[in-house]
Design a protein around this motif. Structure first.
Motif, PDB file in Angstrom:
ATOM      1  N   ALA A 192      42.429  33.515  32.970  1.00  0.00           N
ATOM      2  CA  ALA A 192      42.864  34.784  33.204  1.00  0.00           C
ATOM      3  C   ALA A 192      44.211  34.741  34.310  1.00  0.00           C
ATOM      4  N   LEU A 193      44.151  33.702  35.242  1.00  0.00           N
ATOM      5  CA  LEU A 193      45.090  34.070  36.561  1.00  0.00           C
ATOM      6  C   LEU A 193      46.569  33.798  35.964  1.00  0.00           C
ATOM      7  N   PRO A 194      47.016  32.901  35.179  1.00  0.00           N
ATOM      8  CA  PRO A 194      48.158  32.814  34.579  1.00  0.00           C
ATOM      9  C   PRO A 194      48.586  34.244  33.721  1.00  0.00           C
ATOM     10  N   GLN A 195      47.709  34.767  32.898  1.00  0.00           N
ATOM     11  CA  GLN A 195      47.934  35.906  32.170  1.00  0.00           C
ATOM     12  C   GLN A 195      47.994  37.019  33.119  1.00  0.00           C
ATOM     13  N   TYR A 196      47.259  36.967  34.124  1.00  0.00           N
ATOM     14  CA  TYR A 196      47.401  38.170  35.164  1.00  0.00           C
ATOM     15  C   TYR A 196      48.715  38.180  35.928  1.00  0.00           C
ATOM     16  N   LYS A 197      49.135  37.036  36.121  1.00  0.00           N
ATOM     17  CA  LYS A 197      50.808  36.634  36.945  1.00  0.00           C
ATOM     18  C   LYS A 197      51.700  37.293  35.493  1.00  0.00           C
ATOM     19  N   GLU A 198      51.505  36.884  34.378  1.00  0.00           N
ATOM     20  CA  GLU A 198      52.522  37.363  33.392  1.00  0.00           C
ATOM     21  C   GLU A 198      52.502  39.176  33.358  1.00  0.00           C
ATOM     22  N   PHE A 199      51.280  39.653  33.542  1.00  0.00           N
ATOM     23  CA  PHE A 199      51.201  40.908  33.458  1.00  0.00           C
ATOM     24  C   PHE A 199      52.086  41.660  34.444  1.00  0.00           C
ATOM     25  N   VAL A 200      51.830  41.249  35.822  1.00  0.00           N
ATOM     26  CA  VAL A 200      52.271  41.809  36.834  1.00  0.00           C
ATOM     27  C   VAL A 200      53.939  41.636  36.886  1.00  0.00           C
ATOM     28  N   GLU A 201      54.438  40.359  36.441  1.00  0.00           N
ATOM     29  CA  GLU A 201      55.640  40.235  36.407  1.00  0.00           C
ATOM     30  C   GLU A 201      56.427  40.892  34.942  1.00  0.00           C
ATOM     31  N   THR A 202      55.812  41.280  34.063  1.00  0.00           N
ATOM     32  CA  THR A 202      56.462  41.702  32.977  1.00  0.00           C
ATOM     33  C   THR A 202      56.371  43.450  33.224  1.00  0.00           C
ATOM     34  N   SER A 203      55.083  43.855  33.529  1.00  0.00           N
ATOM     35  CA  SER A 203      55.112  45.313  33.703  1.00  0.00           C
ATOM     36  C   SER A 203      55.476  45.840  34.973  1.00  0.00           C
ATOM     37  N   GLY A 204      55.671  45.131  36.126  1.00  0.00           N
ATOM     38  CA  GLY A 204      55.958  45.561  37.367  1.00  0.00           C
ATOM     39  C   GLY A 204      54.881  46.064  37.887  1.00  0.00           C
ATOM     40  N   LEU A 250      37.762  56.200  26.889  1.00  0.00           N
ATOM     41  CA  LEU A 250      38.479  57.344  26.924  1.00  0.00           C
ATOM     42  C   LEU A 250      40.110  57.000  27.410  1.00  0.00           C
ATOM     43  N   PHE A 251      40.062  56.116  28.165  1.00  0.00           N
ATOM     44  CA  PHE A 251      41.716  55.752  28.654  1.00  0.00           C
ATOM     45  C   PHE A 251      42.022  54.633  27.882  1.00  0.00           C
ATOM     46  N   CYS A 252      41.128  53.337  27.833  1.00  0.00           N
ATOM     47  CA  CYS A 252      41.728  52.204  27.221  1.00  0.00           C
ATOM     48  C   CYS A 252      40.415  51.388  26.789  1.00  0.00           C
ATOM     49  N   ARG A 253      40.363  50.728  25.591  1.00  0.00           N
ATOM     50  CA  ARG A 253      39.558  49.634  25.429  1.00  0.00           C
ATOM     51  C   ARG A 253      39.977  48.286  25.953  1.00  0.00           C
ATOM     52  N   PRO A 254      39.029  47.284  26.011  1.00  0.00           N
ATOM     53  CA  PRO A 254      39.662  46.161  26.695  1.00  0.00           C
ATOM     54  C   PRO A 254      40.419  45.436  25.530  1.00  0.00           C
ATOM     55  N   LYS A 255      41.512  44.907  26.291  1.00  0.00           N
ATOM     56  CA  LYS A 255      42.805  44.302  25.084  1.00  0.00           C
ATOM     57  C   LYS A 255      43.085  43.158  25.668  1.00  0.00           C
ATOM     58  N   PRO A 256      43.688  42.105  24.741  1.00  0.00           N
ATOM     59  CA  PRO A 256      44.295  40.852  24.995  1.00  0.00           C
ATOM     60  C   PRO A 256      45.452  41.329  25.905  1.00  0.00           C
ATOM     61  N   LEU A 257      46.143  40.496  26.482  1.00  0.00           N
ATOM     62  CA  LEU A 257      47.287  40.588  27.346  1.00  0.00           C
ATOM     63  C   LEU A 257      48.559  41.347  26.778  1.00  0.00           C
ATOM     64  N   ASN A 258      48.776  40.742  25.369  1.00  0.00           N
ATOM     65  CA  ASN A 258      49.999  41.378  24.899  1.00  0.00           C
ATOM     66  C   ASN A 258      49.783  42.891  24.569  1.00  0.00           C
ATOM     67  N   GLU A 259      48.527  43.444  23.917  1.00  0.00           N
ATOM     68  CA  GLU A 259      48.173  44.818  23.814  1.00  0.00           C
ATOM     69  C   GLU A 259      48.146  45.599  24.995  1.00  0.00           C
ATOM     70  N   LEU A 260      47.456  44.990  26.146  1.00  0.00           N
ATOM     71  CA  LEU A 260      47.635  45.548  27.384  1.00  0.00           C
ATOM     72  C   LEU A 260      49.005  45.915  27.769  1.00  0.00           C
ATOM     73  N   LEU A 261      49.925  45.244  27.692  1.00  0.00           N
ATOM     74  CA  LEU A 261      51.177  45.354  28.076  1.00  0.00           C
ATOM     75  C   LEU A 261      51.871  46.628  27.322  1.00  0.00           C
ATOM     76  N   ARG A 262      51.650  46.787  26.003  1.00  0.00           N
ATOM     77  CA  ARG A 262      52.117  47.603  25.294  1.00  0.00           C
ATOM     78  C   ARG A 262      51.340  48.934  25.609  1.00  0.00           C
ATOM     79  N   TRP A 263      50.091  48.964  25.862  1.00  0.00           N
ATOM     80  CA  TRP A 263      49.376  50.125  26.353  1.00  0.00           C
ATOM     81  C   TRP A 263      49.880  50.616  27.305  1.00  0.00           C
TER      82      TRP A 263
END
Length: 413
Positions: free
Chosen positions: A218-230, A379-392
């Motif tokens: 989870a931690l490497p994916q979290y870092k990727e989310f922060v860096e990619t999404s801002g 209502l807002f978002c279902r649990p998603k893998p990292l790539n889908e969360l970035l798109r959401w």
């Protein structure tokens, strides 16, 4: 052959000193499919029946005004013996008296499911039955019982799948955090949800092994989310109360954070409420986590063992309301009183209040009127893998901007 509890019928005890009320409500419950309905006419009789067999009834419908032991005293005694069935409060008394009663019992460790004011409304009784069903233990049907070895192998072989679900602000809909939710990929079984493997993990003391594997993924994916999404928002990680027996938990967490260059201020530890947190070592280590700088969240509040009074002594930063306190809150007075009580305590203690399991816009509107700080749910978002969360997230930011331009308060995608 033993009957599967998931397939067994609901059992209810009605406690009311009016025979006519007992017969009327009994008929209504049976019309809605309740298989066993008993009734008695005093709090003393009800307490003796429950104390003799606490598992006999899934729920009690309790009238407040009775001779002798009234409904409020009965609920106080049920609280003392830790009755785990549901309780529905019945009353024809003045609304202010009912509201004050609900304030009192909101501090109990009872599963208060709602209130049914007299004369009874059929749709409300049907809703209470649905809530009783939801509070009963869930036993998956026609699913193989998982064995320790196969769960252990999946964990040790890093067949961990991390999904993420966002938390959004109740004020302006911005993203305020993401929660990591774990699945296991098992040979011959596919992707396994937590309700199937977590009981095995806790029974066979695999909680630390699961946490190690989860952090590694989870931690490497979290870092990727922060860096990619801002979006520099915190990551929530689930911790079992059983892990609070581990004196090296803070050091273990710090080791993984340093290895992945994640600051502890960006991590929220969500302590699930499926087990009581009362032992001295648990309380000590809970406090040590705060001393080490971790933010703590009490997850699933309202479904477990913590009452409002205890919130004032436990070192949490955040309280997450269980979905069972949210579903139907738009039409349920007792849920509104309970959530308002928790909100008042959170304001007093400077805690953040999050409602999870948001599926209905009308429930969301009621929670907004109460002033809940943040939300999580389908209502807002279902649990998603990292790539889908970035798109959401890209779509969500765009939707918020459009909604503000149109004056829409709560967008959903």
């Amino acid at each position: 052959m033993n009957e599967n509890p998931a397939e067994a019928g609901i059992s209810v005890l009605i406690v009311d000193d009016s025979l006519a009320i007992c017969q009327l409500l009994s008929a209504m419950l049976k019309d809605f499919g309740v298989t066993l309905v008993d009734y008695c006419h005093s709090g003393e009789d009800a307490f003796r029946m429950v104390e003799r067999d606490p598992a006999l009834y899934d729920a009690l419908f309790v009238d407040l005004h009775m001779e002798g032991m009234d409904g409020l005293e009965l609920m106080a005694k049920l609280n003392e013996i830790r009755y785990r069935g549901g309780v529905v409060v019945m009353s024809a008394l003045d609304r202010k008296i009912l509201d004050f009663t609900l304030e009192v019992i909101s501090s109990y460790n009872l599963r208060v499911l709602g209130s049914a004011e007299k004369p009874f409304d059929k749709s409300l009784i049907a809703f209470m039955i649905k809530r009783i069903r939801n509070y009963r233990p869930h036993f998956p049907r026609r699913e193989k019982v998982l064995k320790r070895r196969e769960v252990y192998d999946a964990i040790k072989q890093s067949r961990i799948l991390t999904y993420f679900q966002p938390k959004v602000s109740g004020g302006d809909n911005r993203l305020i955090g993401i929660e990591c939710l774990v699945r296991l990929e098992m040979e011959g079984e596919g992707i396994i949800a937590p309700d199937r493997f977590i009981p095995v993990v806790e029974k066979f003391d695999l909680v630390d092994a699961l946490l190690d594997s989860t952090l590694s993924v989870a931690l490497p994916q979290y870092k990727e989310f922060v860096e990619t999404s801002g979006a520099n928002v915190p990551l929530a990680i689930n911790i079992s109360p059983m892990q609070l027996h581990n004196d090296v938990l803070p050091e273990t967490l710090m080791e993984y954070l340093e290895k992945n260059d994640v600051d502890k201020s960006q991590v929220v530890l969500e302590i699930t409420e499926n087990h009581a947190i009362r032992e001295e070592i648990q309380l000590k280590n809970l406090n040590r986590l705060r001393i080490h700088g971790f933010k703590l969240s009490l997850d699933d509040y309202g479904a477990g063992f913590t009452n409002i009074r205890q919130l004032k002594s436990l070192p949490f930063n955040e309280i997450k309301l269980d979905a069972k306190l949210i579903d139907g809150i738009r039409q349920d007075r007792v849920l509104q009183v309970i959530v308002r009580s928790v909100k008042n305590v959170c304001d007093e203690l400077n805690l953040t209040l999050i409602a999870e399991g948001i599926n209905d816009p009308d429930d969301l509107a009621m929670l907004n009127s109460i002033g809940v700080d943040g939300y999580q749910g389908y209502l807002f978002c279902r649990p998603k893998p990292l790539n889908e969360l970035l798109r959401w997230y890209k779509v969500w930011v765009h939707t918020i901007h459009e909604s503000r331009a149109k004056g829409v308060a709560n967008p959903s995608v």
